[in-house]
Design a protein around this motif. Structure first.
Motif, short mmCIF file in Angstrom:
data_model
loop_
_atom_site.label_atom_id
_atom_site.label_comp_id
_atom_site.label_asym_id
_atom_site.label_seq_id
_atom_site.Cartn_x
_atom_site.Cartn_y
_atom_site.Cartn_z
N ASP A 1 22.76 -26.95 -25.80
CA ASP A 1 21.43 -27.57 -25.65
C ASP A 1 21.13 -27.90 -24.19
O ASP A 1 20.02 -27.68 -23.70
CB ASP A 1 21.35 -28.87 -26.47
CG ASP A 1 21.19 -28.59 -27.96
OD1 ASP A 1 20.64 -27.53 -28.30
OD2 ASP A 1 21.66 -29.43 -28.76
N TRP B 1 18.11 -26.52 -21.85
CA TRP B 1 17.15 -27.48 -21.27
C TRP B 1 17.07 -27.34 -19.74
O TRP B 1 15.98 -27.20 -19.18
CB TRP B 1 17.56 -28.91 -21.66
CG TRP B 1 16.87 -29.95 -20.85
CD1 TRP B 1 15.56 -30.33 -20.94
CD2 TRP B 1 17.45 -30.70 -19.77
NE1 TRP B 1 15.28 -31.29 -20.00
CE2 TRP B 1 16.42 -31.53 -19.26
CE3 TRP B 1 18.71 -30.76 -19.19
CZ2 TRP B 1 16.62 -32.41 -18.20
CZ3 TRP B 1 18.92 -31.63 -18.13
CH2 TRP B 1 17.89 -32.44 -17.64
N LEU C 1 22.50 -21.18 -29.97
CA LEU C 1 21.13 -21.62 -30.28
C LEU C 1 20.46 -20.67 -31.27
O LEU C 1 19.76 -21.11 -32.18
CB LEU C 1 20.30 -21.72 -28.99
CG LEU C 1 20.81 -22.77 -27.99
CD1 LEU C 1 20.04 -22.67 -26.69
CD2 LEU C 1 20.70 -24.18 -28.55
#
Ligand SMILES: CC(C)(COP(=O)([O-])OP(=O)([O-])OC[C@H]1O[C@@H](n2cnc3c(N)ncnc32)[C@H](O)[C@@H]1OP(=O)([O-])[O-])[C@@H](O)C(=O)NCCC(=O)NCCSC(=O)C[C@@](C)(O)CC(=O)[O-]
Length: 367
Positions: free
Chosen positions: A330, A334, A352
């Motif tokens: 994550d 990001w 993901l």
């Protein structure tokens, strides 16, 4: 490589379940299956970015990495802002980390580069304002009091030393001796010493002499450095040359526990070289979330090996990293989005993607 060949065969039979690999690792008493990952994303990962990255983004990156289980994070660099403008707010970062230590499942250590006494003294100015906020070599880090590490950075070739530090190797080593002594005498800080271009130089090519690497590494250890981080700055390293280098360092009397490997993944060889180093007995590896990075003075070199890729790779071998793979996947997605780059982690993208597919299938099942 016999142990890894055996592991690979077992893993092929039993993927994605890793029980066989874990059983192998734990059944071999002399096999230490813990590895230390040093996250270099906030420094090496961002230093080359041309856009001004807000301080808040850098701090959020460090805080999220700390939460994911990474316990050593390279957070900034006290270098000349004329040379590397992106690192100009390293004082603010250090100050913030001392005033607000991030929440983490482990005690944390933050590392900052300093090429000379000027850089070190800039760091000391912040430490003087918070003399009891950090751990020292004599009092290990706790969750409330992070440890601090200073990193010097030498080069294995004269050309790279000139480009990166504006001086020859001998001059740089004389400066590092002062930095190491002062970091230890003034604040009992741990010191890491990078040695760049050990497996290939952007200006001198592949012919980096491993004996010269061993000689410089020995000198840095004798000055008091606690660890040598061997930098494959260009990503030109290959498995046989990694093995040759590590054998040469061993022959020179340098212990595995004094070595960290710092692979860039320009040619996609970083995990292969990691396997070679692991088999050799090295247990400290640098990595950068999302595969961020690149050295401003190494043209063409891409980022560090991605943290997500190293965590997954280590887990497939039954090694323990203490890092939450989902969390770093994550974070990689990001931060690369924040700075407008592609996520360079193959594993991060796969994790993901798998999660998205599972959600879609779950949604269908619910409907
Ligand atoms: C070493 C210097 C400073 C020499 O640079 P120089 O120009 O020779 O330095 P100088 O001593 O002549 O000073 C020139 C000016 O810089 C100032 N200065 C001098 N030192 C500092 C300092 N520490 N912090 C802030 N300011 C500094 C100094 O005060 C002076 O300011 P002026 O009087 O002109 O206003 C310069 O070459 C430099 O900063 N180099 C750093 C390059 C760099 O950061 N490279 C990337 C990190 S290494 C890397 O990425 C590889 C690694 C570690 O990841 C491993 C791998 O992959 O191999």
């Amino acid at each position: 490589m016999a142990r890894f060949a055996l592991l690979s065969r077992r893993l092929l039979r039993c993927r994605p379940c890793m029980h066989n690999a874990r059983a192998f690792a734990t059944a071999t008493p002399s096999f230490d299956n813990r590895v230390k990952l040093v996250e270099v994303g906030p420094r090496d990962g961002l230093q080359n970015e041309k856009m001004a990255i807000p301080l808040a983004t850098k701090l959020e990156l460090i805080e999220r990495l700390a939460k994911s289980g990474l316990s050593t994070i390279e957070a900034g660099s006290f270098v000349s802002p004329k040379w590397v403008p992106q690192m100009d707010n390293s004082s603010d970062i250090l100050q913030h980390l001392l005033e607000h230590p991030p929440a983490s499942p482990n005690p944390l250590t933050f590392s900052f580069l300093a090429p000379n006494l000027k850089g070190l003294n800039n760091a000391f100015t912040i430490l003087a304002q918070h003399p009891t906020a950090f751990a020292t070599e004599t009092a290990p880090p706790t969750k409330e009091k992070p440890g601090l590490e200073i990193a010097v950075f030498a080069s294995a070739t004269e050309s790279f030393s000139q480009k990166n530090l504006n001086c020859d190797i001998a001059t740089s080593l004389a400066r590092f001796k002062e930095v190491i002594q002062s970091a230890k005498d003034t604040h009992s800080l741990r010191v890491r010493a990078y040695l760049s271009v050990v497996l290939g130089c952007p200006f001198e090519g592949y012919d980096v002499n491993p004996h010269r690497v061993a000689e410089i590494a020995t000198g840095l250890l004798e000055m008091g450095a606690d660890e040598i981080a061997l930098g494959d700055t260009t990503g030109m390293g290959t498995a046989p040359r990694t093995k040759e280098l590590l054998n040469c360092l061993r022959a020179a009397g340098i212990r595995n526990e004094d070595i960290a490997m710092h692979f860039h993944d320009t040619y996609g060889q970083a995990l292969v070289n990691t396997a070679v180093a692991l088999e050799h007995g090295i247990r400290t590896f640098d990595c950068s979330v999302g595969g961020l990075g690149g050295c401003p003075y190494s043209p063409g070199a891409t980022g560090n090996v991605a943290t997500e890729d190293v965590v997954y790779f280590m887990e497939t071998l039954g090694m323990e990293t203490g890092v939450d793979l989902d969390a770093v996947a994550d974070i990689g997605q990001w931060i690369t989005g924040e700075i407008g780059k592609e996520n360079a982690s193959t594993v991060g993208r796969a994790v993901l993607g798998a999660r998205k597919r599972a959600r879609a299938e779950g949604g269908k099942a619910d409907a």
